[in-house]
Design a protein around this motif. Structure first.
Motif, short mmCIF file in Angstrom:
data_model
loop_
_atom_site.label_atom_id
_atom_site.label_comp_id
_atom_site.label_asym_id
_atom_site.label_seq_id
_atom_site.Cartn_x
_atom_site.Cartn_y
_atom_site.Cartn_z
N GLU A 100 -7.19 11.36 -0.71
CA GLU A 100 -7.14 9.94 -1.28
C GLU A 100 -8.39 9.30 -1.12
O GLU A 100 -9.09 8.43 -2.14
N PHE A 117 0.77 -1.18 -0.01
CA PHE A 117 0.12 0.11 -0.08
C PHE A 117 0.69 1.24 0.08
O PHE A 117 0.28 2.26 -0.21
N GLN A 144 -8.06 1.94 -0.33
CA GLN A 144 -8.11 0.71 -1.06
C GLN A 144 -8.88 -0.36 -0.25
O GLN A 144 -10.08 -1.24 -0.94
N ARG A 170 -3.08 5.17 1.43
CA ARG A 170 -3.66 4.33 0.16
C ARG A 170 -4.38 3.15 0.89
O ARG A 170 -5.21 2.26 0.31
#
Length: 200
Positions: free
Chosen positions: A116, A49, A58, A54
């Motif tokens: 993000e 990751f 995800q 992130r």
């Protein structure tokens, strides 16, 4: 590690991350928590990751993609628009102590602070509204619905569903699932020019 082994490990890490997030919340989940729960090193988590943000983005996408896979099955079916809409309204409503809805609510809140995650949340959220608008548009085309603004109707119906689902998920016993289902049918029926009973 072979590519296949890496993919299997990534899938297992994402599942574990979702479990940890469901228990601790997005804001309180650390890469170390996921590594410990998965029985792997923190270095392996960073290998997959790169950053904590992130990993969270995800994992959020992984969790809600399961909802969207069920949505895709409805949208791609050969059922008429009215039947698709009924299924979509049932699919959207929270059931039990919905981990899925907890993840959505947590994702929206954390998106205020994590760019993000906001990008992922926005993309997945918009997909739902676009699919709902497409079903409404198809129903207008075949004469089932009377709606001059399918995109706007999709947003308004979704906004009511989101608000009611948040209340049910966060505040137990304030409103019932039955009330929510009735109110959603009433709002959708008004938007689409059909009788509420048609959406039962």
């Amino acid at each position: 590690m072979t590519r296949r082994a890496a993919e299997i490990r990534l899938d297992a890490l994402l599942r574990t991350a979702c479990e940890v997030i469901a228990e601790r919340g997005l804001a309180n989940t650390r890469t170390a928590d996921v590594a410990e729960a998965a029985g792997v090193s923190q270095a392996l988590v960073f290998y997959h990751f790169a950053t904590k943000d992130r990993m969270l983005a995800q994992a959020f996408a992984y969790a809600v993609e399961q909802d969207l896979t069920r949505l895709d099955a409805v949208v791609r079916s050969t059922a008429p628009p009215l039947a698709k809409l009924r299924r979509m309204l049932r699919l959207y409503a929270p059931t039990g102590r919905s981990t899925s809805w907890s993840m959505w609510i947590d994702g929206w809140a954390e998106s205020l602070r994590t760019p993000e995650l906001e990008k992922v949340s926005r993309r997945l959220d918009l997909r739902w509204r676009q699919d709902l608008a497409a079903v409404i548009t198809a129903g207008v085309a075949d004469g089932t619905f009377q709606c001059p603004d399918p995109a706007g109707a999709a947003w308004r119906i979704s906004a009511v569903m989101d608000g009611l689902a948040v209340q049910l998920s966060v505040h137990e016993r304030v409103i019932t699932r039955r009330q929510i289902a009735e109110w959603i049918r009433l709002v959708a029926a008004r938007e689409l020019g059909v009788e509420p009973a048609a959406l039962d």
